[in-house]
Design a protein around this motif. Structure first.
Motif, PDB file in Angstrom:
ATOM      1  N   GLY A 125       0.613  -1.168  -0.030  1.00 31.28           N
ATOM      2  CA  GLY A 125       0.053  -0.212   0.297  1.00 31.28           C
ATOM      3  C   GLY A 125       0.925   1.162  -0.209  1.00 31.28           C
ATOM      4  N   LYS A 126       1.920   1.041   0.958  1.00 27.77           N
ATOM      5  CA  LYS A 126       2.710   2.049   0.578  1.00 27.77           C
ATOM      6  C   LYS A 126       3.678   2.502  -0.039  1.00 27.77           C
ATOM      7  N   LEU A 127       3.841   1.615  -0.988  1.00 30.00           N
ATOM      8  CA  LEU A 127       4.178   1.831  -2.043  1.00 30.00           C
ATOM      9  C   LEU A 127       3.470   1.904  -3.645  1.00 30.00           C
ATOM     10  N   ALA A 128       2.515   2.094  -2.967  1.00 28.61           N
ATOM     11  CA  ALA A 128       1.259   2.006  -4.628  1.00 28.61           C
ATOM     12  C   ALA A 128       0.740   3.743  -4.274  1.00 28.61           C
ATOM     13  N   ASP A 129       1.133   3.758  -3.200  1.00 27.90           N
ATOM     14  CA  ASP A 129      -0.061   4.919  -2.341  1.00 27.90           C
ATOM     15  C   ASP A 129      -1.035   5.480  -2.651  1.00 27.90           C
ATOM     16  N   ARG A 130      -1.901   3.807  -2.348  1.00 24.68           N
ATOM     17  CA  ARG A 130      -3.066   3.772  -2.115  1.00 24.68           C
ATOM     18  C   ARG A 130      -3.253   3.128  -0.497  1.00 24.68           C
ATOM     19  N   PRO A 131      -4.421   3.266  -0.095  1.00 28.52           N
ATOM     20  CA  PRO A 131      -5.258   2.338   1.562  1.00 28.52           C
ATOM     21  C   PRO A 131      -5.073   0.984   0.619  1.00 28.52           C
ATOM     22  N   VAL A 132      -4.790   0.154   1.751  1.00 29.65           N
ATOM     23  CA  VAL A 132      -4.561  -1.458   1.490  1.00 29.65           C
ATOM     24  C   VAL A 132      -6.311  -1.989   1.496  1.00 29.65           C
ATOM     25  N   ARG A 133      -6.647  -0.892   2.003  1.00 32.18           N
ATOM     26  CA  ARG A 133      -8.439  -1.885   1.592  1.00 32.18           C
ATOM     27  C   ARG A 133      -9.200  -1.538   0.471  1.00 32.18           C
ATOM     28  N   GLU A 134      -8.254  -0.637  -0.111  1.00 26.77           N
ATOM     29  CA  GLU A 134      -8.447  -0.638  -2.260  1.00 26.77           C
ATOM     30  C   GLU A 134      -8.110  -0.879  -2.608  1.00 26.77           C
ATOM     31  N   LEU A 135      -6.771  -1.887  -2.698  1.00 24.25           N
ATOM     32  CA  LEU A 135      -6.291  -2.688  -2.956  1.00 24.25           C
ATOM     33  C   LEU A 135      -6.983  -4.139  -3.509  1.00 24.25           C
ATOM     34  N   LEU A 136      -7.447  -4.669  -1.881  1.00 19.36           N
ATOM     35  CA  LEU A 136      -8.294  -6.191  -1.909  1.00 19.36           C
ATOM     36  C   LEU A 136     -10.066  -5.365  -2.212  1.00 19.36           C
ATOM     37  N   GLY A 137      -9.871  -4.077  -2.784  1.00 16.67           N
ATOM     38  CA  GLY A 137     -11.165  -3.990  -3.991  1.00 16.67           C
ATOM     39  C   GLY A 137     -12.302  -3.977  -2.932  1.00 16.67           C
ATOM     40  N   GLY A 138     -11.932  -2.672  -1.162  1.00 14.59           N
ATOM     41  CA  GLY A 138     -12.402  -2.937  -0.337  1.00 14.59           C
ATOM     42  C   GLY A 138     -13.310  -1.354  -0.677  1.00 14.59           C
ATOM     43  N   LYS A 139     -14.314  -0.843  -1.099  1.00 17.85           N
ATOM     44  CA  LYS A 139     -15.366   0.444  -1.269  1.00 17.85           C
ATOM     45  C   LYS A 139     -15.708   0.704   0.386  1.00 17.85           C
ATOM     46  N   ARG A 140     -15.479   0.711   1.161  1.00 12.32           N
ATOM     47  CA  ARG A 140     -16.097   0.589   2.443  1.00 12.32           C
ATOM     48  C   ARG A 140     -15.798   1.995   2.749  1.00 12.32           C
ATOM     49  N   THR A 141     -15.545   3.440   3.447  1.00  8.93           N
ATOM     50  CA  THR A 141     -15.155   3.683   3.823  1.00  8.93           C
ATOM     51  C   THR A 141     -15.425   4.704   5.235  1.00  8.93           C
ATOM     52  N   SER A 142     -16.955   3.481   5.944  1.00  3.18           N
ATOM     53  CA  SER A 142     -16.894   4.084   7.376  1.00  3.18           C
ATOM     54  C   SER A 142     -16.979   2.478   7.698  1.00  3.18           C
ATOM     55  N   LEU A 143     -17.113   2.275   8.949  1.00  2.00           N
ATOM     56  CA  LEU A 143     -17.296   0.910   9.471  1.00  2.00           C
ATOM     57  C   LEU A 143     -17.985   1.055  11.040  1.00  2.00           C
TER      58      LEU A 143
END
Length: 263
Positions: A1-19
């Motif tokens: 995630g750090k290398l791709a400059d993206r949150p891990v949840r997005e790399l895992l295909g997640g779209k939820r922003t509030s839990l």
């Protein structure tokens, strides 16, 4: 995630922003203070709360009565809208000293107050104890915090002994293993995965990557989760019963190196 400059949840295909969040906390020796704290958080939007039952057989009748009084006081104070869970606080005692007769007695005494679950009443290897307790009341059982890897939780699922799986990414083998556990749990209808809240970053990214039907909420310890984020650049704290997912790359806030001392 750090290398791709993206949150891990997005790399895992997640779209939820509030839990959704449930708060964990330990009752005071003063029931009035316990009810006050419960009401304060409830009025802030935390309708789901878990409380630790601190007493076991060595504490005698007074300890048993205190456990039951805590459950009754919370249900009376918060009413039927509250989602109340109860956990045998093995960490605070340093031992698992509930036996089957005691667990059955506690469960039958608190069942009228409709707990959402009773968590980890026995050590993780005591699957036969879970089986004996399971048939005695209608209270759903939860476990997984100390049940490591998917292979350890599978027998509980196959025998339909637990209704909630609580594997912890820091303890079960990492985020990758937690995602494998999520795949396993998905095969059992009506059993959600609600990770134990030793920390919050890895668990939240896993939950945010899964359907809400499978992972409906996360745990947040009132006293311990905040402290475990002490060296982060910022602390995640839920508001109004929900946690907003961090937008930083990786799992979330990074390390604040100014708080670290080189020796």
């Amino acid at each position: 995630g750090k290398l791709a400059d993206r949150p891990v949840r997005e790399l895992l295909g997640g779209k939820r922003t509030s839990l959704r969040v449930y708060l964990s906390q330990t009752p005071s020796d003063d029931l009035a203070e316990t009810k006050r704290r419960a009401r304060s958080y409830f009025d802030q939007g935390f309708k789901a709360q878990k409380w630790f039952l601190r007493h076991g057989p060595p504490d005698g009748e007074s300890g048993f009565r205190f456990n039951v009084d805590v459950v009754e006081a919370l249900r009376t104070e918060l009413g039927p809208e509250a989602k109340l869970m109860f956990d045998f606080a093995v960490g605070g005692r340093g031992r698992c000293d509930w036996d089957v007769p005691y667990a059955i007695r506690v469960a039958k005494a608190i069942e009228p107050f409709k707990p959402h679950w009773l968590e980890e009443p026995f050590s993780p290897e005591e699957i036969e104890s879970y089986a004996k307790l399971y048939g005695e009341t209608g209270i759903p059982l939860a476990t997984g915090e100390h049940t490591y890897t998917r292979w350890n939780i599978k027998p509980f699922l196959d025998r339909k002994l637990v209704r909630f799986v609580q594997s912890d990414p820091e303890w079960c083998g990492g985020l990758s293993e937690l995602l494998e556990i999520a795949k396993l749990v998905r095969q059992y209808d009506g059993v959600p995965l609600i990770p134990h809240g030793h920390h919050v970053l890895a668990a939240a990214n896993c939950v945010a990557s899964q359907p809400e039907s499978l992972c409906p909420m996360i745990e947040y310890g009132v006293t311990f989760t905040k402290g475990r984020q002490a060296i982060q650049t910022r602390v995640l704290w839920p508001e109004g019963g929900r946690l907003e997912m961090p937008t930083e790359p990786g799992l979330g806030p990074g390390i604040d190196w100014s708080r670290m001392e080189r020796i």
